[in-house]
Design an enzyme around this catalytic site. Sequence first.
Site, short mmCIF file in Angstrom:
data_model
loop_
_atom_site.label_atom_id
_atom_site.label_comp_id
_atom_site.label_asym_id
_atom_site.label_seq_id
_atom_site.Cartn_x
_atom_site.Cartn_y
_atom_site.Cartn_z
N GLU A 85 -23.49 46.18 6.71
CA GLU A 85 -23.93 44.82 6.97
C GLU A 85 -25.46 44.73 7.02
OE1 GLU A 85 -22.01 42.36 6.97
OE2 GLU A 85 -20.00 43.16 7.35
N HIS A 140 -17.22 43.07 17.87
CA HIS A 140 -15.91 42.45 17.69
C HIS A 140 -15.25 42.11 19.03
CE1 HIS A 140 -15.63 45.01 13.73
NE2 HIS A 140 -16.53 44.07 13.66
#
Length: 330
Positions: A119, A144
């Site tokens: 990312e 997350h």
Amino acid sequence: MKSILENRPELARRVAEVAEVAGYLWQKGWAERNGGNITVNVTAYADDAVRSMAPISDPVPFGMTLPHLKGCYFFCKGTNRRMRDLARRPMENGSVIRILDDCASYEIIADNPVKPTSELASHLAMQDRMIATGNGYTAAVHTHPIDLIAMTHNPAFLAKDVLTNLLWSMIPETRAFCPKGLGIVPYKMPSSTELAEATKKPAGGATSSFTEEQLRAAIENYNKIVKDQYDPDFHKGNLKGYIDLEYIESHDDVGICISPRKASLHHTTGGVKINTEAEVIGTNGKAISGLWAAGEVTGGIHAGNRLGGNAEADVFTFGKIAGHSAAAAE
């Protein structure tokens, strides 16, 4: 090979902080398996020797041009590396990269040729934005939180201001520190430049910054709610945390520190009522035979605030009591 951290205590401290955060994310279950990433701007700790270090990788394009990152240095978690391992051995599971003069590619300079997070484009886009706006932040964290991710799969929560109002209703104090609410980026393919481009833009009705006047207005509004002991938006009382602006403004050594906040549905406040034997009390005020409870499912003295850490002592104490009571009942 000599580590880049040797004889650079400030850089070593910053990497140690990254490792500490990685440990928290792992322990909370917010970075399962090899999920989650951290990228920190360490340019301030790059001395002449660091700037002259030869690369240990070929130049790698990251898919976009970010003009504010020219000559910057970042410590990045490695792709396919676990947070638990980053916490234990950060320089084996992360690397220091240098952004090249084209502002569109990087090279690894230390300690090992660990490829940065997949990312990276999104992280660097955020870093470029933070430098451009001068907000002073240096870290980008991708994690997350399970409950929040679950909520994003329900279209109802993605409507404008829904999550913002939910956050404010759960933890009213955040209205003072998150007055503009939450931004939501529409789904884009992970690791894509499309996601990176979307990340750079103010999203979901939230703006990237707020003025001193807006902060004052938010605090004054929150103070009024605390004083009145009534939140007209969410019909709540029992509010605490009045912010004394007059005191702050009359003392040069006192100020307001702003930190970003994001919603995390980590519990619900309240629950069943229990007695000192951990027996559940029914609506008639009497103990329900054969039913005991402990921890966050219970209300009582902890229900006036978030349960959180209170529940740990609660569940150990009343969990033991409930167990003994249940065993004695047999």
